[in-house]
Design a protein around this motif. Structure first.
Motif, PDB file in Angstrom:
ATOM      1  N   LEU A 158       0.829  -1.216   0.000  1.00  0.00           N
ATOM      2  CA  LEU A 158       0.000   0.000   0.000  1.00  0.00           C
ATOM      3  C   LEU A 158       0.858   1.259   0.000  1.00  0.00           C
ATOM      4  CD1 LEU A 158      -2.774  -1.009   2.570  1.00  0.00           C
ATOM      5  CD2 LEU A 158      -2.948  -0.964   0.082  1.00  0.00           C
ATOM      6  N   CYS A 159       1.951   1.236   0.747  1.00  0.00           N
ATOM      7  CA  CYS A 159       2.843   2.399   0.785  1.00  0.00           C
ATOM      8  C   CYS A 159       3.485   2.626  -0.584  1.00  0.00           C
ATOM      9  CB  CYS A 159       3.907   2.182   1.852  1.00  0.00           C
ATOM     10  SG  CYS A 159       4.870   3.647   2.234  1.00  0.00           S
ATOM     11  N   LYS A 160       3.813   1.549  -1.263  1.00  0.00           N
ATOM     12  CA  LYS A 160       4.388   1.679  -2.604  1.00  0.00           C
ATOM     13  C   LYS A 160       3.368   2.268  -3.573  1.00  0.00           C
ATOM     14  CE  LYS A 160       4.826  -1.985  -5.103  1.00  0.00           C
ATOM     15  NZ  LYS A 160       5.249  -3.285  -5.627  1.00  0.00           N
ATOM     16  N   ARG A 161       2.099   1.884  -3.423  1.00  0.00           N
ATOM     17  CA  ARG A 161       1.051   2.423  -4.300  1.00  0.00           C
ATOM     18  C   ARG A 161       0.904   3.935  -4.133  1.00  0.00           C
ATOM     19  NH1 ARG A 161      -3.403  -1.139  -5.000  1.00  0.00           N
ATOM     20  NH2 ARG A 161      -4.677   0.710  -5.486  1.00  0.00           N
ATOM     21  N   THR A 162       1.092   4.422  -2.919  1.00  0.00           N
ATOM     22  CA  THR A 162       0.968   5.871  -2.708  1.00  0.00           C
ATOM     23  C   THR A 162       2.121   6.645  -3.330  1.00  0.00           C
ATOM     24  OG1 THR A 162       2.103   5.674  -0.579  1.00  0.00           O
ATOM     25  CG2 THR A 162      -0.292   5.521  -0.565  1.00  0.00           C
ATOM     26  N   MET A 163       3.255   5.990  -3.560  1.00  0.00           N
ATOM     27  CA  MET A 163       4.410   6.670  -4.158  1.00  0.00           C
ATOM     28  C   MET A 163       4.308   6.778  -5.675  1.00  0.00           C
ATOM     29  SD  MET A 163       7.487   4.892  -2.014  1.00  0.00           S
ATOM     30  CE  MET A 163       7.543   4.949  -0.230  1.00  0.00           C
ATOM     31  N   GLN A 164       3.441   5.988  -6.298  1.00  0.00           N
ATOM     32  CA  GLN A 164       3.341   5.966  -7.752  1.00  0.00           C
ATOM     33  C   GLN A 164       2.201   6.871  -8.194  1.00  0.00           C
ATOM     34  OE1 GLN A 164       2.811   1.790  -8.181  1.00  0.00           O
ATOM     35  NE2 GLN A 164       5.001   1.343  -8.255  1.00  0.00           N
ATOM     36  N   ASN A 165       2.523   7.902  -8.914  1.00  0.00           N
ATOM     37  CA  ASN A 165       1.534   8.904  -9.326  1.00  0.00           C
ATOM     38  C   ASN A 165       0.803   8.435 -10.582  1.00  0.00           C
ATOM     39  OD1 ASN A 165       2.330  10.633  -7.249  1.00  0.00           O
ATOM     40  ND2 ASN A 165       4.011  11.440  -8.486  1.00  0.00           N
ATOM     41  N   LYS A 166      -0.001   7.407 -10.426  1.00  0.00           N
ATOM     42  CA  LYS A 166      -0.807   6.879 -11.518  1.00  0.00           C
ATOM     43  C   LYS A 166      -2.255   6.782 -11.050  1.00  0.00           C
ATOM     44  CE  LYS A 166       2.664   5.993 -14.370  1.00  0.00           C
ATOM     45  NZ  LYS A 166       2.832   6.652 -15.673  1.00  0.00           N
ATOM     46  N   LYS A 167      -3.164   7.193 -11.946  1.00  0.00           N
ATOM     47  CA  LYS A 167      -4.565   7.167 -11.567  1.00  0.00           C
ATOM     48  C   LYS A 167      -5.055   5.743 -11.339  1.00  0.00           C
ATOM     49  CE  LYS A 167      -9.058   9.023 -12.902  1.00  0.00           C
ATOM     50  NZ  LYS A 167      -9.826   9.756 -13.924  1.00  0.00           N
ATOM     51  N   ARG A 168      -4.529   4.792 -12.137  1.00  0.00           N
ATOM     52  CA  ARG A 168      -4.970   3.408 -11.995  1.00  0.00           C
ATOM     53  C   ARG A 168      -4.445   2.766 -10.712  1.00  0.00           C
ATOM     54  NH1 ARG A 168      -0.591   0.293 -13.606  1.00  0.00           N
ATOM     55  NH2 ARG A 168       1.014   1.428 -14.773  1.00  0.00           N
ATOM     56  N   LEU A 169      -3.437   3.399 -10.085  1.00  0.00           N
ATOM     57  CA  LEU A 169      -2.853   2.849  -8.869  1.00  0.00           C
ATOM     58  C   LEU A 169      -3.314   3.571  -7.605  1.00  0.00           C
ATOM     59  CD1 LEU A 169       0.799   2.292 -10.129  1.00  0.00           C
ATOM     60  CD2 LEU A 169      -0.952   0.564  -9.802  1.00  0.00           C
ATOM     61  N   GLU A 170      -4.310   4.452  -7.733  1.00  0.00           N
ATOM     62  CA  GLU A 170      -4.805   5.155  -6.555  1.00  0.00           C
ATOM     63  C   GLU A 170      -5.479   4.171  -5.607  1.00  0.00           C
ATOM     64  OE1 GLU A 170      -7.365   8.234  -7.827  1.00  0.00           O
ATOM     65  OE2 GLU A 170      -5.767   9.522  -8.588  1.00  0.00           O
ATOM     66  N   GLN A 200      11.298  -0.951  -3.663  1.00  0.00           N
ATOM     67  CA  GLN A 200      10.510  -1.662  -4.664  1.00  0.00           C
ATOM     68  C   GLN A 200       9.995  -0.725  -5.743  1.00  0.00           C
ATOM     69  OE1 GLN A 200       7.464  -4.168  -3.044  1.00  0.00           O
ATOM     70  NE2 GLN A 200       8.818  -5.050  -1.474  1.00  0.00           N
ATOM     71  N   SER A 201       9.639   0.482  -5.360  1.00  0.00           N
ATOM     72  CA  SER A 201       9.165   1.457  -6.351  1.00  0.00           C
ATOM     73  C   SER A 201      10.271   1.831  -7.339  1.00  0.00           C
ATOM     74  CB  SER A 201       8.650   2.702  -5.625  1.00  0.00           C
ATOM     75  OG  SER A 201       8.195   3.660  -6.542  1.00  0.00           O
ATOM     76  N   LYS A 202      11.501   1.955  -6.855  1.00  0.00           N
ATOM     77  CA  LYS A 202      12.618   2.270  -7.754  1.00  0.00           C
ATOM     78  C   LYS A 202      12.891   1.128  -8.728  1.00  0.00           C
ATOM     79  CE  LYS A 202      15.004   5.426  -4.588  1.00  0.00           C
ATOM     80  NZ  LYS A 202      16.215   5.647  -3.746  1.00  0.00           N
ATOM     81  N   VAL A 203      12.762  -0.103  -8.251  1.00  0.00           N
ATOM     82  CA  VAL A 203      12.962  -1.262  -9.132  1.00  0.00           C
ATOM     83  C   VAL A 203      11.871  -1.315 -10.200  1.00  0.00           C
ATOM     84  CG1 VAL A 203      13.001  -3.779  -9.203  1.00  0.00           C
ATOM     85  CG2 VAL A 203      14.186  -2.574  -7.377  1.00  0.00           C
ATOM     86  N   ASP A 204      10.634  -1.009  -9.818  1.00  0.00           N
ATOM     87  CA  ASP A 204       9.525  -1.037 -10.782  1.00  0.00           C
ATOM     88  C   ASP A 204       9.704  -0.003 -11.880  1.00  0.00           C
ATOM     89  OD1 ASP A 204       8.384  -3.089  -9.413  1.00  0.00           O
ATOM     90  OD2 ASP A 204       6.986  -1.837  -8.280  1.00  0.00           O
ATOM     91  N   LYS A 205      10.266   1.139 -11.541  1.00  0.00           N
ATOM     92  CA  LYS A 205      10.434   2.194 -12.542  1.00  0.00           C
ATOM     93  C   LYS A 205      11.427   1.810 -13.634  1.00  0.00           C
ATOM     94  CE  LYS A 205       9.200   6.061  -9.521  1.00  0.00           C
ATOM     95  NZ  LYS A 205       9.684   7.279  -8.807  1.00  0.00           N
ATOM     96  N   LYS A 206      12.338   0.875 -13.347  1.00  0.00           N
ATOM     97  CA  LYS A 206      13.326   0.457 -14.331  1.00  0.00           C
ATOM     98  C   LYS A 206      12.758  -0.543 -15.334  1.00  0.00           C
ATOM     99  CE  LYS A 206      17.189   1.128 -11.109  1.00  0.00           C
ATOM    100  NZ  LYS A 206      18.307   0.470 -10.382  1.00  0.00           N
TER     101      LYS A 206
END
Length: 499
Positions: A158-170, A200-206
């Protein structure tokens, strides 16, 4: 109940398939045999269902006879690796032994509720016979391969979802509530949760954009199974009472696994403790005693600071200024002026008492000498009305009931009827309403407001003022002079010789 229906329906379909295969010479499909289960000791009611569902999923994802998965364009955006609900129902009708669309839709909903396939735009794991899009779950997230996840993993997600500025991930409303609850429960290790989510968020961005979309949806579907939205059933729960009664697995002559049969509980053999085992237990208990299991929180630190501050004034640790007349033949306490405070007012104020005034406004007003000195300071600053009003309200509570209305009217006339007292309009208006039937607590709200004003403004200026510092230094000089005089007088007495 849904799982038992799945077992019965799947076994019925498997037997019918087997009969047709014997007639046509084909190989049997979707039948869980004893040979397909590697570890029969660990088979549970869920594992039997999972094995049958996973065999069905393998057929669905087969490159030759499986369900066609494609990438579609939706609102100028590509949606990878999806299929429609209509395609799923048609495939089941053509490749499975189902009677009608209702049975196929029921089986598809069971697969979705267990997390083997999921809708890409909804948290509710349900299948509809329409053009809505669905996606297969990766085998890594299949229920048979995943143990029951912990709250820490859910908090990281849930914390990772809040870091990703995507509407589908709200976060949905229930997910935001769960995040707030987890933040309170895991407050001690929330920093660790945040760092894990950030990594984990940094890994996903790659990752590639299309791959990231698929992985995000699969991870969301996994948590929709294990932490579902309110009103849905958690299909991964295990009936432990049934699991205690049923522990063994038997096979039928045709090779199929029979229902779980009850077996008697095992008899526990209690061995007598040996000297070595007792020594090990004693060593382990001593290690537990030496280990510190209690973590000091902020409240404990506050208590420690408080007691360290007041240790000098605790009669158990430091002798009091005035000794107890019931323990020693000292009548000094009776010679003090009569006052209800624990500190009697004397002309000579010790350094310890003056230092205590700096602890809080409450300590200052509890000491008669401190209150008198504070009053002189307020008179110099022309703000003595606040203290006088607060004292008048405290004295009002001690008066007899017949004198309360008259005293309340005097307080109102002197302090609140005009602008002599600086309080907010709300407190003044509440005091005005209480004057219709005045009692001991008519001015409590105004008194609290005035007390906070003195605590945050006047008292802070008093502690920093030169008046307080000079008074403290003067008392220190008097104390030191007393010590010198006593030493001189003692030495002088020793030098005197009788003539």
């Amino acid at each position: 109940m849904g799982q038992s229906l799945t077992i019965i329906g799947s076994e019925r379909s498997a037997r019918r398939k087997k009969q047709k295969a014997d007639e046509l010479g084909d190989t049997p499909t979707v039948s869980l045999t004893a040979a397909s289960v590697t570890d029969l000791d660990n088979v549970t009611q869920h594992q039997i269902v999972y094995k049958k569902m996973e065999q069905l999923m393998d057929r669905m994802q087969d490159e030759n006879i499986g369900l066609r998965v494609r990438t579609v364009n939706k609102f100028r955006a590509k949606v990878p690796s999806v299929f429609t609900g209509t395609d799923l129902i048609i495939w089941m009708m053509n490749n499975l032994d189902v009677d009608d669309q209702v049975e196929a839709l029921y089986l598809a909903n069971l697969l979705s509720s267990h997390g083997y396939l999921f809708p890409i735009d909804d948290h509710f794991l349900n299948v509809k016979n329409d053009g809505s899009y669905y996606r297969f779950q990766t085998p890594y997230y299949w229920p048979s391969n995943i143990f029951d996840p912990e709250n820490t993993d859910y908090a990281v997600y849930l914390c990772k979802r809040t870091m990703q500025n995507k509407k589908r991930l709200e976060l949905a409303d229930y997910e935001a509530e769960n995040l707030a609850k987890l933040q309170k429960v895991l407050s001690r290790k929330w920093e660790f949760v945040f760092l894990q989510a950030e990594a984990q968020s940094k890994v996903d961005k790659k990752r590639d954009r299309m791959e990231r979309k698929v992985l995000d949806s699969q991870e969301r579907a996994f948590w929709d199974v294990h932490r579902p939205m309110p009103g849905t059933i958690i299909t991964t729960e295990i009936d432990y009472r049934k699991l205690k009664r049923y522990k063994d697995v038997t096979t039928l002559p045709n090779g199929d696994i029979n229902n779980l049969l009850p077996i008697p509980p095992p008899i526990k053999i209690i061995n007598k403790p040996t000297v070595e085992s007792l020594k090990k237990d004693i060593t382990a208990m001593r290690l537990k005693l030496d280990r510190r299991n209690i973590k000091l929180s902020k409240i404990a630190d506050t208590y420690i600071t408080y007691f360290e501050q007041y240790a000098e004034y605790d009669p158990f640790f430091t002798p009091p200024e005035i000794s107890n007349p019931w323990l020693l033949d000292n009548i000094e306490v009776w010679d003090c002026e009569k006052h209800s405070s624990m500190f009697c007012y004397r002309k000579e104020v010790t350094v310890r008492r003056i230092k205590r005034w700096a602890f809080s406004l409450k300590e200052l007003l509890a000491d008669p000498a401190g209150k008198e000195h504070f009053t002189k300071f307020l008179e110099k600053e022309f703000s003595c009305e606040n203290l006088k009003f607060w004292e008048a309200v405290q004295n009002l509570k001690k008066l007899p009931q017949r004198e309360v209305p008259e005293a309340a009217q005097e307080i109102w006339t002197e302090y609140l009827s005009g602008d002599s007292l600086n309080i907010d309009s709300q407190s003044r208006e509440l005091s005005r309403k209480n004057m219709s039937a005045p009692d001991r607590w008519a001015f409590d709200i105004a008194a609290v407001h005035v007390y906070h004003l003195m605590k945050s403004d006047s008292y802070q200026r008093y502690i920093r003022s030169e008046m307080y510092k000079e008074y403290l230094n003067t008392s220190k000089k008097k104390t030191s002079m007393k010590g010198i005089r006593s030493i001189v007088s003692f030495s002088g007495k020793r030098d005197i010789c009788p003539s």
